[in-house]
Write an enzyme that holds these catalytic residues in place. Sequence first.
Site, PDB file in Angstrom:
ATOM      1  N   SER A 140      -2.041  -1.603  -0.795  1.00  0.00           N
ATOM      2  CA  SER A 140      -2.554  -1.752   0.569  1.00  0.00           C
ATOM      3  C   SER A 140      -2.257  -0.592   1.499  1.00  0.00           C
ATOM      4  CB  SER A 140      -2.030  -3.048   1.192  1.00  0.00           C
ATOM      5  OG  SER A 140      -2.791  -4.147   0.759  1.00  0.00           O
ATOM      6  N   LYS A 143      -5.098   1.179   3.240  1.00  0.00           N
ATOM      7  CA  LYS A 143      -5.680   0.744   4.510  1.00  0.00           C
ATOM      8  C   LYS A 143      -5.464   1.792   5.606  1.00  0.00           C
ATOM      9  CE  LYS A 143      -5.483  -4.299   3.825  1.00  0.00           C
ATOM     10  NZ  LYS A 143      -4.894  -4.450   2.504  1.00  0.00           N
ATOM     11  N   SER A 311      -2.057  -6.717   6.958  1.00  0.00           N
ATOM     12  CA  SER A 311      -2.648  -6.296   5.685  1.00  0.00           C
ATOM     13  C   SER A 311      -3.870  -7.152   5.371  1.00  0.00           C
ATOM     14  CB  SER A 311      -1.625  -6.384   4.544  1.00  0.00           C
ATOM     15  OG  SER A 311      -2.028  -5.582   3.466  1.00  0.00           O
TER      16      SER A 311
END
Length: 474
Positions: A140, A143, A311
Site C-alpha cells: 500500500s 498509494k 489505506s
Amino acid sequence: MLQLTAGSAVLGLVLASGVVTLAGPWDSGQRTAERARAAALAGTGGAHHDAAGPERPDPEPPAPAPSAPGVLTALTAARTEAAPEQPKPAAQPPAALAATLDPLFADPGLGPLRTASVVDVPTGKQLYGKGAGVPMTPASTIKIATAAAALTALGPDHRIPTTVVATPDARRVTLVGGGDPTLDAGRLRALAADTARALRARGVTAVTLAYDTSRYTGPERHPIGVNDNIAPVTALMTNEGRLGTKANGPAPRSTDPAGDTARAFAALLAEHGIATGKPPARARAPKKATPLAKTWSEPLSALVERALVHSDNDLAEALARQTAIATGRPASFGGAGRAVTDQLRALGVPLAGARFADGSGLDRRDRASAALLTALLVRAADPARPELRPVLTGLPVGGFSGTLQDRYADGSPGAAGAGLVRAKTGTLTGVNTLAGTVVTADGRLLAFAFLAGRTTSPYTAQPALDGLAAALAR
C-alpha cells in the site's frame, strides 16, 4: 534529563514545521496534540489494515482537508507557543546514521529482501541507502505514488461528480456515475430529491430509469478476485460497496455496487412521487441529454488524505482512474497505470523498474523503489508544488491515526517515534513496507522508505520497521 529530551522533541517539530508549512498549512490542533504526545514520550498498511450541497460548477477552493482527525479526539492539549525560527543544523553525517540504522536494518524480522532510502528533505540529499533503486513489491505504500499522480493531473480542488440526465422529453432518466466511491446514502437521497423536483417542474411523474457506468472501462473485478479489501471497481457505487456499517478496513462488499446504487436511487425517487416502473437497467446516457441534478465529492485533497490515512483501496483505485480520465487514458487498470507513470515522469522522480498494475497496492505485480517513494515525499514538501501537500498531511501519525494508530505504543521498538513519524504502511502476506517523514531530535525533516519482502510475519516485520523510523526520530 527528561525535560531536556522532551524539549528537544518539541523544538524539532517546530523547526521542521517550516519546511512542511511551505507546502501548505497543517491542522493546528493536530500539530499541538502531536507535540504534546511527543514530549510525553521522548524519555522513554495495505491489504490487511484492520453531505455535499447543490451543484457548484466552479467550486470555491476548499478548506484544508482533515488530516488525521483521530489526533484531536485522542488528546486534548494546550496550544504550544512556537519557538522563534532558527537556522536548521546540518544533517547527521551519513556514516553516523549508518552506524545507527545498520544493526536495525539487519533485523531478521525484515526477511531476506529489504531496501531502504533516507533523504534530507530540505536538501534532497540521500543520507542512507540500501538497494534504494531496486524495485520491490510496495504493497500500500504505492498509494503515495497514486496520490501524487492524481494531485499533479487534477489539482487539490477537483471534485468528482455524480449526475442525473434525461432525454429531451424527460421520460428516460439516467443516473451517471463519475467514479466517486464516497457517494453515500445522504448525498444519494439529496440527488433523488433534486431530480424529482426537476421532473415535477416538467410535469413528469413516471420515467424509465437507467444507470451509466461507462466512465470506467475494462474489468471491474480487481485481479485479486472477490475480497473484503476492495469492491468491484466501477464508476457508480455507494459507500464503496460496503455491506454493513464499517467505514474503513476490510468488510463484506456488494457484488453489484452500481446496480445496488441505481435500485436505491429508484426507491428514493418513488418516495418523492416519481414512478420508475421496471428495475433500472445498465445503459449509456443519451448523447443529447438534459442535466437534471448533480452531486459532488469532497475535494481531491480530502480524498487523498482519506486514502492515505485509512489505506482506502477503493478510493485509491478511483484516484488512479481519475488520473487516467484527466489525461486522456482509458479508465481501466492498464490505462490508469500508464497515466500514473506519465504524471510521475513529469515530476522527475526515479522510475527505473516501476510498475503500477493498480492504484491500491493490492496487486503483487506492482513495483516501486525506496528511492522513488522518498523522491515523491520530497516533491510533496517542495514549496514550488503546493498542490502535492495532501501527500504529506494525509500520512498517518505514529501512535495517533489511521493505520498507525495502534503502532508506536509505549514499550514498543517505535515508541520514540510517536507523534514524530508520519508514514504510509504497506501489508501483504510476506510484504511489509513503511514510507513517510520523521522529525529528528535536531529539527531536521527526513523522508524515508523501508521495503521488506519474504517476511514471515507482520508481527515481527512491523516492529522492525517502526524501530527504524523511530531511530531517525532519536
